[in-house]
Every structure is written in C-alpha cells, then in structure tokens.
Motif scaffolding. Structure first.
Motif, PDB file in Angstrom:
ATOM      1  N   THR A  75      50.335  47.868  37.083  1.00  9.00           N
ATOM      2  CA  THR A  75      49.912  47.940  35.658  1.00  9.00           C
ATOM      3  C   THR A  75      48.670  48.322  35.422  1.00  9.00           C
ATOM      4  O   THR A  75      48.137  48.649  34.427  1.00  9.00           O
ATOM      5  N   GLY A  76      47.848  48.582  36.666  1.00  8.36           N
ATOM      6  CA  GLY A  76      46.589  49.361  36.442  1.00  8.36           C
ATOM      7  C   GLY A  76      45.635  48.220  36.537  1.00  8.36           C
ATOM      8  O   GLY A  76      44.413  48.581  36.328  1.00  8.36           O
ATOM      9  N   MET A  77      45.901  47.086  36.852  1.00  9.84           N
ATOM     10  CA  MET A  77      44.640  46.015  36.811  1.00  9.84           C
ATOM     11  C   MET A  77      44.183  46.214  38.183  1.00  9.84           C
ATOM     12  O   MET A  77      44.579  46.088  39.245  1.00  9.84           O
ATOM     13  N   LEU A  78      42.607  46.100  38.291  1.00  8.23           N
ATOM     14  CA  LEU A  78      41.977  45.999  39.512  1.00  8.23           C
ATOM     15  C   LEU A  78      42.204  44.767  40.053  1.00  8.23           C
ATOM     16  O   LEU A  78      42.037  43.605  39.372  1.00  8.23           O
ATOM     17  N   ILE A  79      42.863  44.694  41.378  1.00  7.64           N
ATOM     18  CA  ILE A  79      42.943  43.465  42.127  1.00  7.64           C
ATOM     19  C   ILE A  79      41.994  43.443  43.409  1.00  7.64           C
ATOM     20  O   ILE A  79      42.343  42.256  43.912  1.00  7.64           O
ATOM     21  N   GLY A  80      41.484  44.148  43.650  1.00 10.78           N
ATOM     22  CA  GLY A  80      40.294  44.160  44.812  1.00 10.78           C
ATOM     23  C   GLY A  80      39.503  45.195  44.984  1.00 10.78           C
ATOM     24  O   GLY A  80      39.866  46.589  44.640  1.00 10.78           O
ATOM     25  N   ARG A  81      38.285  45.008  45.388  1.00  9.42           N
ATOM     26  CA  ARG A  81      37.213  45.853  45.684  1.00  9.42           C
ATOM     27  C   ARG A  81      36.642  45.707  46.984  1.00  9.42           C
ATOM     28  O   ARG A  81      36.291  44.412  47.379  1.00  9.42           O
TER      29      ARG A  81
END
Length: 113
Positions: A75-81
């Motif tokens: 969905t385009g949600m940032l889930i990790g960096r």
C-alpha cells in the motif's frame, strides 16, 4: 480499455450551504493501457547494481556502498528503515508478502513467503 471523464465541482456558498453541483461535458473517450506489472522494476544507474532478495523470512541486500534502505508494503506505507553497509546485509523481513525496497535512486520489489 476506454474511459470518459466528467468533471464536477461542489462548493460552499456565501450563505454556508453546500451546492449546487456543477458538471462539465463528458470528455472524448481516452484509451488507457494498464500493464500487468506494478511498474517497479530493478531500475538503476551506472555502477554497481544493488540487489535485494528474500528467503526464509529474511531479506538479503547487496550493495557496493553504504546506504539507507527503506522498505514499503504493497500500500506504499513505510515499514522499515535500515542503515546498510557495503557488501551483503541480512535483515529480518518486517512482514510477509510484497515488499518494495528503495536505496537512493534504486528500487526493487520482492516477495517474502
């Protein structure tokens, strides 16, 4: 596929009442081609190509230089960096399913089963 578009406007009047709807004429039919892919490929510029793969719930990231790896779900949600070092890095996948990885101008998609 062919689509037509009708634009409309809905505004708040000076009296605080919404309306009226104002419609335009329908546009000329437009042909739209929707590819069978997500549109994210392993596109990159000259130089060493980063690589991202998944196996056993882990992500394997290979890069020629230190970088910041950003992971997104479908969905385009940032889930990790993550800060990754030059060489091979192994990271526990934050979720199962489609993961989109981005490092600078490089993006790739992989599936974690």
């Amino acid at each position: 596929m062919e689509y037509t578009v009708t634009a409309w406007s809905y505004s708040l009047g000076e009296d605080g009442v919404w309306g009226p709807n104002v419609y335009s004429e329908a546009s000329e039919p437009q042909r739209v081609t929707i590819p069978d892919t997500s549109g994210i490929n392993e596109a990159f510029t000259a130089g060493e190509t980063p690589r991202v793969s998944a196996a056993g719930g882990m992500l394997r990231v290979e890069t020629a230089e230190d970088a910041v790896l950003e992971l997104y779900n479908a969905t385009g949600m940032l889930i990790g960096r993550y800060d990754v070092s030059a060489g091979t890095n192994t990271i526990a996948a934050p979720c199962r399913g489609l993961i989109i990885a981005r490092m600078g101008g490089f993006s790739a998609k992989t599936v974690v089963k």
